[in-house]
Design a protein around this motif. Sequence first.
Motif, PDB file in Angstrom:
ATOM      1  N   SER A  95       0.871  -1.177   0.000  1.00  0.00           N
ATOM      2  CA  SER A  95       0.000   0.000   0.000  1.00  0.00           C
ATOM      3  C   SER A  95       0.907   1.226   0.000  1.00  0.00           C
ATOM      4  CB  SER A  95      -0.921  -0.009   1.217  1.00  0.00           C
ATOM      5  OG  SER A  95      -0.163   0.042   2.405  1.00  0.00           O
ATOM      6  N   ARG A  96       0.366   2.328  -0.465  1.00  0.00           N
ATOM      7  CA  ARG A  96       1.179   3.542  -0.541  1.00  0.00           C
ATOM      8  C   ARG A  96       0.509   4.661   0.216  1.00  0.00           C
ATOM      9  NH1 ARG A  96       4.003   6.161  -5.860  1.00  0.00           N
ATOM     10  NH2 ARG A  96       5.003   7.868  -4.739  1.00  0.00           N
ATOM     11  N   SER A  97       1.301   5.379   0.975  1.00  0.00           N
ATOM     12  CA  SER A  97       0.826   6.549   1.700  1.00  0.00           C
ATOM     13  C   SER A  97       1.880   7.634   1.509  1.00  0.00           C
ATOM     14  CB  SER A  97       0.630   6.231   3.184  1.00  0.00           C
ATOM     15  OG  SER A  97       0.249   7.384   3.884  1.00  0.00           O
ATOM     16  N   GLY A  98       1.538   8.671   0.765  1.00  0.00           N
ATOM     17  CA  GLY A  98       2.518   9.702   0.431  1.00  0.00           C
ATOM     18  C   GLY A  98       3.593   9.097  -0.443  1.00  0.00           C
ATOM     19  N   ASN A  99       4.837   9.263  -0.057  1.00  0.00           N
ATOM     20  CA  ASN A  99       5.926   8.674  -0.847  1.00  0.00           C
ATOM     21  C   ASN A  99       6.478   7.395  -0.222  1.00  0.00           C
ATOM     22  OD1 ASN A  99       7.151   9.775   1.341  1.00  0.00           O
ATOM     23  ND2 ASN A  99       8.722  10.929   0.221  1.00  0.00           N
ATOM     24  N   ARG A 100       5.744   6.795   0.720  1.00  0.00           N
ATOM     25  CA  ARG A 100       6.168   5.551   1.374  1.00  0.00           C
ATOM     26  C   ARG A 100       5.292   4.381   0.951  1.00  0.00           C
ATOM     27  NH1 ARG A 100       7.859   6.188   7.680  1.00  0.00           N
ATOM     28  NH2 ARG A 100       9.751   7.373   7.321  1.00  0.00           N
ATOM     29  N   TYR A 101       5.945   3.221   0.851  1.00  0.00           N
ATOM     30  CA  TYR A 101       5.243   1.968   0.573  1.00  0.00           C
ATOM     31  C   TYR A 101       5.232   1.143   1.857  1.00  0.00           C
ATOM     32  CZ  TYR A 101       5.627   2.945  -4.410  1.00  0.00           C
ATOM     33  OH  TYR A 101       5.512   3.502  -5.649  1.00  0.00           O
ATOM     34  N   TYR A 102       4.115   0.446   2.084  1.00  0.00           N
ATOM     35  CA  TYR A 102       3.972  -0.411   3.260  1.00  0.00           C
ATOM     36  C   TYR A 102       3.685  -1.833   2.798  1.00  0.00           C
ATOM     37  CZ  TYR A 102       3.946   3.893   5.871  1.00  0.00           C
ATOM     38  OH  TYR A 102       4.320   5.098   6.405  1.00  0.00           O
ATOM     39  N   ALA A 103       4.441  -2.784   3.354  1.00  0.00           N
ATOM     40  CA  ALA A 103       4.306  -4.188   2.967  1.00  0.00           C
ATOM     41  C   ALA A 103       3.047  -4.789   3.571  1.00  0.00           C
ATOM     42  CB  ALA A 103       5.524  -4.966   3.427  1.00  0.00           C
ATOM     43  N   GLN A 139      13.901  -2.936  -6.062  1.00  0.00           N
ATOM     44  CA  GLN A 139      12.694  -2.138  -6.262  1.00  0.00           C
ATOM     45  C   GLN A 139      12.662  -0.879  -5.396  1.00  0.00           C
ATOM     46  OE1 GLN A 139       9.841  -3.084  -8.396  1.00  0.00           O
ATOM     47  NE2 GLN A 139      11.672  -4.066  -9.219  1.00  0.00           N
ATOM     48  N   GLY A 140      13.261  -0.955  -4.224  1.00  0.00           N
ATOM     49  CA  GLY A 140      13.274   0.173  -3.310  1.00  0.00           C
ATOM     50  C   GLY A 140      13.006  -0.278  -1.887  1.00  0.00           C
ATOM     51  N   ILE A 141      12.580   0.680  -1.045  1.00  0.00           N
ATOM     52  CA  ILE A 141      12.350   0.419   0.374  1.00  0.00           C
ATOM     53  C   ILE A 141      10.858   0.467   0.665  1.00  0.00           C
ATOM     54  CG2 ILE A 141      12.707   1.327   2.707  1.00  0.00           C
ATOM     55  CD1 ILE A 141      15.407   2.361   1.764  1.00  0.00           C
ATOM     56  N   ALA A 142      10.421  -0.496   1.473  1.00  0.00           N
ATOM     57  CA  ALA A 142       9.054  -0.491   2.000  1.00  0.00           C
ATOM     58  C   ALA A 142       9.171  -0.542   3.523  1.00  0.00           C
ATOM     59  CB  ALA A 142       8.268  -1.685   1.476  1.00  0.00           C
ATOM     60  N   TYR A 143       8.067  -0.309   4.185  1.00  0.00           N
ATOM     61  CA  TYR A 143       8.041  -0.368   5.647  1.00  0.00           C
ATOM     62  C   TYR A 143       7.106  -1.486   6.056  1.00  0.00           C
ATOM     63  CZ  TYR A 143      10.586   3.947   5.475  1.00  0.00           C
ATOM     64  OH  TYR A 143      11.564   4.876   5.230  1.00  0.00           O
ATOM     65  N   GLU A 144       7.543  -2.219   7.063  1.00  0.00           N
ATOM     66  CA  GLU A 144       6.781  -3.364   7.554  1.00  0.00           C
ATOM     67  C   GLU A 144       6.362  -3.101   8.995  1.00  0.00           C
ATOM     68  OE1 GLU A 144       7.390  -8.166   7.849  1.00  0.00           O
ATOM     69  OE2 GLU A 144       9.150  -6.894   8.126  1.00  0.00           O
ATOM     70  N   ARG A 156       3.392  -2.184  21.336  1.00  0.00           N
ATOM     71  CA  ARG A 156       2.938  -1.134  20.439  1.00  0.00           C
ATOM     72  C   ARG A 156       3.310  -1.521  19.018  1.00  0.00           C
ATOM     73  NH1 ARG A 156       6.798   2.841  19.029  1.00  0.00           N
ATOM     74  NH2 ARG A 156       8.847   2.460  19.914  1.00  0.00           N
ATOM     75  N   THR A 157       2.860  -0.762  18.052  1.00  0.00           N
ATOM     76  CA  THR A 157       3.165  -1.016  16.657  1.00  0.00           C
ATOM     77  C   THR A 157       4.409  -0.236  16.257  1.00  0.00           C
ATOM     78  OG1 THR A 157       0.841  -1.388  16.136  1.00  0.00           O
ATOM     79  CG2 THR A 157       2.303  -0.857  14.298  1.00  0.00           C
ATOM     80  N   CYS A 158       5.342  -0.927  15.647  1.00  0.00           N
ATOM     81  CA  CYS A 158       6.566  -0.307  15.143  1.00  0.00           C
ATOM     82  C   CYS A 158       6.674  -0.591  13.649  1.00  0.00           C
ATOM     83  CB  CYS A 158       7.792  -0.876  15.856  1.00  0.00           C
ATOM     84  SG  CYS A 158       7.894  -0.462  17.606  1.00  0.00           S
ATOM     85  N   TYR A 159       7.579   0.119  12.985  1.00  0.00           N
ATOM     86  CA  TYR A 159       7.829  -0.082  11.559  1.00  0.00           C
ATOM     87  C   TYR A 159       9.323  -0.240  11.334  1.00  0.00           C
ATOM     88  CZ  TYR A 159       3.046   1.383  10.755  1.00  0.00           C
ATOM     89  OH  TYR A 159       1.684   1.458  10.764  1.00  0.00           O
ATOM     90  N   ARG A 160       9.676  -1.149  10.434  1.00  0.00           N
ATOM     91  CA  ARG A 160      11.073  -1.317  10.060  1.00  0.00           C
ATOM     92  C   ARG A 160      11.194  -1.234   8.539  1.00  0.00           C
ATOM     93  NH1 ARG A 160      11.051  -6.720  12.738  1.00  0.00           N
ATOM     94  NH2 ARG A 160       9.606  -7.944  11.517  1.00  0.00           N
ATOM     95  N   GLN A 161      12.374  -0.792   8.105  1.00  0.00           N
ATOM     96  CA  GLN A 161      12.634  -0.722   6.676  1.00  0.00           C
ATOM     97  C   GLN A 161      12.917  -2.110   6.120  1.00  0.00           C
ATOM     98  OE1 GLN A 161      15.795   1.984   5.748  1.00  0.00           O
ATOM     99  NE2 GLN A 161      14.494   3.781   5.995  1.00  0.00           N
ATOM    100  N   VAL A 162      12.378  -2.370   4.946  1.00  0.00           N
ATOM    101  CA  VAL A 162      12.559  -3.646   4.262  1.00  0.00           C
ATOM    102  C   VAL A 162      13.029  -3.350   2.841  1.00  0.00           C
ATOM    103  CG1 VAL A 162      11.372  -5.714   3.451  1.00  0.00           C
ATOM    104  CG2 VAL A 162      10.707  -4.697   5.621  1.00  0.00           C
ATOM    105  N   LEU A 163      14.093  -4.025   2.421  1.00  0.00           N
ATOM    106  CA  LEU A 163      14.558  -3.882   1.038  1.00  0.00           C
ATOM    107  C   LEU A 163      13.738  -4.806   0.150  1.00  0.00           C
ATOM    108  CD1 LEU A 163      18.424  -3.867   1.596  1.00  0.00           C
ATOM    109  CD2 LEU A 163      16.878  -1.915   1.411  1.00  0.00           C
ATOM    110  N   VAL A 164      13.224  -4.266  -0.946  1.00  0.00           N
ATOM    111  CA  VAL A 164      12.346  -5.026  -1.835  1.00  0.00           C
ATOM    112  C   VAL A 164      13.076  -5.312  -3.147  1.00  0.00           C
ATOM    113  CG1 VAL A 164      10.128  -5.048  -3.029  1.00  0.00           C
ATOM    114  CG2 VAL A 164      10.338  -3.906  -0.794  1.00  0.00           C
ATOM    115  N   TYR A 165      13.059  -6.589  -3.547  1.00  0.00           N
ATOM    116  CA  TYR A 165      13.630  -7.042  -4.819  1.00  0.00           C
ATOM    117  C   TYR A 165      12.552  -7.823  -5.564  1.00  0.00           C
ATOM    118  CZ  TYR A 165      18.265  -5.897  -3.021  1.00  0.00           C
ATOM    119  OH  TYR A 165      19.358  -5.241  -2.518  1.00  0.00           O
ATOM    120  N   SER A 166      12.540  -7.706  -6.892  1.00  0.00           N
ATOM    121  CA  SER A 166      11.554  -8.453  -7.669  1.00  0.00           C
ATOM    122  C   SER A 166      11.873  -9.937  -7.691  1.00  0.00           C
ATOM    123  CB  SER A 166      11.449  -7.905  -9.097  1.00  0.00           C
ATOM    124  OG  SER A 166      12.701  -7.975  -9.753  1.00  0.00           O
ATOM    125  N   ALA A 167      13.121 -10.311  -7.435  1.00  0.00           N
ATOM    126  CA  ALA A 167      13.505 -11.727  -7.358  1.00  0.00           C
ATOM    127  C   ALA A 167      14.550 -11.893  -6.258  1.00  0.00           C
ATOM    128  CB  ALA A 167      14.072 -12.206  -8.692  1.00  0.00           C
TER     129      ALA A 167
END
Length: 193
Positions: A95-103, A139-144, A156-167
């Motif tokens: 999902s996308r919110s602003g310029n961030r992607y969320y896994a 592909q870029g960075i998403a947040y999980e 509580r809910t936290c977010y971490r950066q995740v590196l995204v690759y198509s393969a």
Amino acid sequence: MTGDDRWGCELLLCLANPNGWKSVSECHPPVEKYIDCSTKRHNPCSMPGCPQSGEGNYAQRNDGRYDPCMLLGDGYEEAPRGYLLQGVLSSSEFSRSGNRYYAKKPSKYNYDGEYESCDSDGHCTTVSSKACVRPADYQGIAYERYSCKDSDGYSRTCYRQVLVYSAISWQNAQPPRAIDVYIEGKLYNRVHY
């Protein structure tokens, strides 16, 4: 040829076989002899050389549990340590919110070894992982989203950066004993035993 010279050449030819040494019955005695003597607790044997093989053609013992990513070919290399996810940022997996992607699905941790993974309830398991990626597939960075505890011990809910690759190619841990085969000075194959 006789003795260790013959044995060394038989080992090199058998271990370099793209179908595996077990596919040729004549390879069983020399390879099994090396496996048996190299695993002795006291005075293990060393890998015999093959004088007729030429410069850069040899085999040597290695204690790696994972194969080098370069053996996959096609530009694969070691993935960075951290959380990785296979997907395409523009797909419905994010999902996308602003310029961030969320896994929307969980990532996997790349460590190149064993580590202990614990959930929020304190249940821990030992996990082995190693990932290989191609830089062109980045592909870029998403947040999980994940559950964490604050300094007072409250969940509580936290977010971490995740590196995204198509393969992503994930490797399973192998037995720790291996033989690396080099042809013309380049790693050609790794045989685990």
